[in-house]
Design a protein around this motif. Structure first.
Motif, PDB file in Angstrom:
ATOM      1  N   HIS A 163      12.999  -6.548 -15.310  1.00 13.41           N
ATOM      2  CA  HIS A 163      12.275  -6.179 -16.538  1.00 13.41           C
ATOM      3  C   HIS A 163      13.130  -5.233 -17.384  1.00 13.41           C
ATOM      4  O   HIS A 163      12.905  -5.090 -18.572  1.00 13.41           O
ATOM      5  N   THR A 164      14.103  -4.608 -16.730  1.00 10.84           N
ATOM      6  CA  THR A 164      15.000  -3.670 -17.396  1.00 10.84           C
ATOM      7  C   THR A 164      16.451  -4.053 -17.109  1.00 10.84           C
ATOM      8  O   THR A 164      16.731  -4.828 -16.193  1.00 10.84           O
ATOM      9  N   LEU A 165      17.366  -3.481 -17.875  1.00 13.19           N
ATOM     10  CA  LEU A 165      18.794  -3.738 -17.659  1.00 13.19           C
ATOM     11  C   LEU A 165      19.308  -3.019 -16.422  1.00 13.19           C
ATOM     12  O   LEU A 165      20.215  -3.496 -15.740  1.00 13.19           O
ATOM     13  N   PHE A 166      18.741  -1.834 -16.173  1.00 16.43           N
ATOM     14  CA  PHE A 166      19.193  -1.003 -15.056  1.00 16.43           C
ATOM     15  C   PHE A 166      18.052  -0.791 -14.074  1.00 16.43           C
ATOM     16  O   PHE A 166      16.883  -0.856 -14.443  1.00 16.43           O
ATOM     17  N   PRO A 180      17.744  11.678 -15.974  1.00 12.60           N
ATOM     18  CA  PRO A 180      18.429  12.290 -17.130  1.00 12.60           C
ATOM     19  C   PRO A 180      17.419  12.529 -18.248  1.00 12.60           C
ATOM     20  O   PRO A 180      16.592  11.664 -18.538  1.00 12.60           O
ATOM     21  N   LEU A 181      17.499  13.693 -18.884  1.00  9.10           N
ATOM     22  CA  LEU A 181      16.495  14.066 -19.879  1.00  9.10           C
ATOM     23  C   LEU A 181      16.992  13.967 -21.308  1.00  9.10           C
ATOM     24  O   LEU A 181      16.285  14.343 -22.243  1.00  9.10           O
ATOM     25  N   TYR A 328      12.159   4.300 -19.592  1.00  8.45           N
ATOM     26  CA  TYR A 328      11.749   3.743 -18.297  1.00  8.45           C
ATOM     27  C   TYR A 328      12.276   4.603 -17.141  1.00  8.45           C
ATOM     28  O   TYR A 328      11.556   4.887 -16.178  1.00  8.45           O
ATOM     29  N   THR A 329      13.524   4.997 -17.251  1.00  6.76           N
ATOM     30  CA  THR A 329      14.134   5.792 -16.184  1.00  6.76           C
ATOM     31  C   THR A 329      13.505   7.171 -16.093  1.00  6.76           C
ATOM     32  O   THR A 329      13.168   7.655 -14.999  1.00  6.76           O
ATOM     33  N   ALA A 422       5.706   3.655 -20.177  1.00  6.47           N
ATOM     34  CA  ALA A 422       6.814   4.607 -20.232  1.00  6.47           C
ATOM     35  C   ALA A 422       7.169   4.974 -21.669  1.00  6.47           C
ATOM     36  O   ALA A 422       7.331   6.151 -22.016  1.00  6.47           O
ATOM     37  N   ILE A 423       7.289   3.970 -22.536  1.00  2.46           N
ATOM     38  CA  ILE A 423       7.740   4.195 -23.905  1.00  2.46           C
ATOM     39  C   ILE A 423       6.664   4.907 -24.718  1.00  2.46           C
ATOM     40  O   ILE A 423       6.955   5.813 -25.506  1.00  2.46           O
ATOM     41  N   ASN A 424       5.413   4.518 -24.525  1.00  2.00           N
ATOM     42  CA  ASN A 424       4.319   5.128 -25.272  1.00  2.00           C
ATOM     43  C   ASN A 424       4.206   6.619 -24.951  1.00  2.00           C
ATOM     44  O   ASN A 424       4.135   7.464 -25.857  1.00  2.00           O
ATOM     45  N   ASN A 425       4.195   6.953 -23.675  1.00  2.00           N
ATOM     46  CA  ASN A 425       4.097   8.366 -23.283  1.00  2.00           C
ATOM     47  C   ASN A 425       5.326   9.152 -23.715  1.00  2.00           C
ATOM     48  O   ASN A 425       5.215  10.281 -24.201  1.00  2.00           O
ATOM     49  N   GLY A 426       6.507   8.561 -23.543  1.00  2.00           N
ATOM     50  CA  GLY A 426       7.733   9.237 -23.933  1.00  2.00           C
ATOM     51  C   GLY A 426       7.774   9.540 -25.418  1.00  2.00           C
ATOM     52  O   GLY A 426       8.130  10.653 -25.840  1.00  2.00           O
ATOM     53  N   ASN A 427       7.379   8.573 -26.237  1.00  2.00           N
ATOM     54  CA  ASN A 427       7.403   8.767 -27.685  1.00  2.00           C
ATOM     55  C   ASN A 427       6.366   9.789 -28.139  1.00  2.00           C
ATOM     56  O   ASN A 427       6.618  10.559 -29.073  1.00  2.00           O
ATOM     57  N   TRP A 428       5.203   9.810 -27.520  1.00  2.00           N
ATOM     58  CA  TRP A 428       4.195  10.800 -27.909  1.00  2.00           C
ATOM     59  C   TRP A 428       4.637  12.216 -27.543  1.00  2.00           C
ATOM     60  O   TRP A 428       4.399  13.165 -28.303  1.00  2.00           O
TER      61      TRP A 428
END
Length: 566
Positions: A163-166, A180-181, A328-329, A422-428
């Motif tokens: 589902h991801t590249l890594f 990594p942050l 995602y990571t 992952a993306i929704n929470n990260g962006n918020w």
């Protein structure tokens, strides 16, 4: 790499595969959740190659995700808006069509997925269970239970990362056991994905037959109506159709314009473009796995090799794909990533709760046409441009209303067709300056930001037809229009369209003050802030705000008197 090609098959292979007797060989089950595609699907590839008997392609309709919830604020289930459910059904229908062309079909079952899978493994004498690895907490817990059962009865489990590249686990291990942050540190650690030079299996000549389904209740992909919804559930549906076929068509249309791909630069996109969005709109197809991110990566690399010059991460199209990997990571490696409390990378801020304000923002009734048009597009289409998302998220949180990012996240999680945990929470967290980004003084104006892209207000007129006749000089601030102008435009502010719920200049100034005090407390206590500390700060901020309002009331009265003259 093999190009995608239509499989050459006899007419009979387009019909429903007939039920056959139980094979005596090794049966495989391919469990679809995301990864709703035939191309570059390692789980499907393994299930088809390893099966010397039958292969069962399965999708389980989870009632908690799919069944209508009449109590929800918009049509849909308790967890998803009807636009996303419709997109998923279209994706399943397209997957089923692709499988039928290869002599197979999608077996749709209903129930709690873990329990359904166990019954299938038992009754179909499955020796090999294949499914795409998923990092979402819900699937992590579900997969653990299924794997545990499979192991206890000798069923081989193959769960590849595709589902991801890594593989997020590999990145975290390379980083000393921590996620990594920052985006740049992620890129440095990740390097080039293993798929960069690998050949992806893009098509099949045929797939193994389906065996006897026995007493397991199997059906075709249901319609919305069969799930209990109505076609008139919404007055307008998302224009984006689900499915692998649509994903590949959209991808090909995007990459065929090599100059556009080469020059793509995220900050320069137009958030007001709606008839032809200023981006690929591939995010929902990546979310459901209708499009392989690895195939997308290879297509971009081919374009970059063919052009003399191109943009680079973080602003390039490749950069956008890598942002997905970064979130995602980080999400996978962070405890309580979807919460403020107990989240080690999230600043503790005493956000306020105001259900009326939240509802007004959610329903597109803030009194700011740019904000409201975006939220109406979200309600109707389940999608909006990323810079539009930035505008409304900033407005709700640190820009104007100071409402908790988790509440805005919940609205996006429900309504977006590309909602991704992952993306929704990260962006918020990013847009509320709770994590990743900390320049809280940089605020999106709910007036001037949209105006620079669309001075005539075409976007607003489309999604807010009540303002369609408002002159362009007032379209972003209709409350400033003289009453005679409002009357002629058939839109009286306060009657036909709401007055602004806050005045932006004063509200943003107050939000900056609150953010500053919250940041100071986080720094003083090194992030170790308890519930009592937050309560004390909240009381202080509310007291200070009331004092400021009292001091500003004479000025506000003067403004109101001025406006009442018109």
């Amino acid at each position: 790499m093999r190009r995608l090609s239509s499989s050459v098959c006899s007419p009979s292979s387009h019909r429903l595969n007939p039920v056959t007797s139980m094979a005596t060989g090794s049966n495989s089950l391919i469990w679809f959740r995301k990864g709703l595609r035939v191309h570059d699907n390692p789980a499907l590839e393994h299930a088809s190659k390893a099966s010397s008997g039958s292969m069962y392609p399965v999708f389980v309709i989870d009632p908690r995700y799919m069944e209508p919830d009449p109590s929800a604020f918009s049509p849909g289930s308790s967890r998803a808006g009807v636009n996303r459910i419709r997109f998923l059904l279209e994706s399943l229908k397209d997957l089923d069509s692709g499988l039928k062309k290869l002599g197979s079909r999608l077996l749709v079952l209903r129930g709690e997925p873990g329990e359904v899978l166990v019954r299938c493994l038992q009754e179909w004498k499955v020796k090999r269970l294949c499914f795409e690895y998923d990092t979402d907490p819900y699937y992590q817990a579900l997969d653990f239970k299924v794997k545990e059962y499979a192991s206890s009865v000798g069923v081989e489990v193959f769960s590849p990362v595709s589902h991801t590249l890594f593989n997020p686990t590999d990145i975290i291990q390379k980083n000393g056991g921590k996620a990594p942050l920052s985006y740049q540190s992620f890129l440095k650690i990740a390097g080039e994905p293993s798929c960069a030079e690998s050949e992806l299996l893009m098509s099949y000549s045929s797939l193994p037959p389906i065996g006897d389904v026995g007493s397991i209740g199997v059906s075709e992909v249901p319609t919305l109506e069969e799930l209990g919804y109505r076609e008139d559930e919404q007055d307008e549906w998302t224009p984006f159709r689900g499915g692998e076929s649509e994903a590949l068509k959209r991808l090909n249309n995007s990459i065929s314009d090599k100059a556009w791909v080469a020059n793509f630069e995220k900050p320069k996109g137009d958030p007001s473009a709606f008839l032809k969005p200023a981006t690929t709109v591939l995010s929902p197809y990546l979310k459901f796995g209708c499009l392989s991110s690895r195939y997308f990566y290879q297509c971009l690399q081919r374009v970059y090799k063919d052009v003399k010059k191109h943009t680079s991460p973080p602003v390039s199209l490749l950069g956008q794909l890598l942002w997905r990997e970064f979130f995602y990571t980080t999400a996978f490696g962070t405890r309580n990533f979807d919460k403020m409390k107990g989240n080690p990378i999230c600043k503790q801020i005493p956000w306020k709760e105001d259900h009326d304000m939240l509802a007004a923002w959610r329903d597109g009734k803030t009194g700011y046409p740019w904000i409201d048009a975006i939220m109406v597009q979200l309600l109707k289409w389940g999608w909006m441009h990323h810079l539009a998302r930035h505008s409304v998220a900033c407005f709700l949180t640190r820009g104007d209303l100071f409402i908790h990012w988790e509440q805005g996240r919940d609205v996006f999680e429900r309504l977006l067709i590309d909602s991704d945990w992952a993306i929704n929470n990260g962006n918020w967290m990013w847009l509320s300056c709770s994590s990743f980004f900390y320049q809280y003084n940089r605020i999106y104006s709910p007036v001037s930001f949209g105006k620079k892209y669309d001075p005539d207000g075409k976007y607003i007129r489309h999604f807010l037809p009540v303002l369609k006749d408002m002159p362009k000089q007032y379209i972003y601030e209709p409350w400033t229009a003289p009453l005679s102008v409002q009357t002629k435009a058939k839109c009286i502010v306060g009657k036909d369209y709401p007055k602004p719920m806050v005045m932006h200049d004063a509200a943003s100034k107050e939000c900056k003050r609150k953010m500053g005090e919250a940041y100071a407390l986080n720094k003083k206590m090194n992030g170790n802030i308890g519930d009592d500390d937050l309560k004390d700060l909240r009381r202080k901020l509310e007291t200070d705000e009331e004092s400021n309002i009292r001091n500003q009331r004479p000025k506000l009265n003067q403004v109101l008197k001025y406006l009442m003259r018109f």
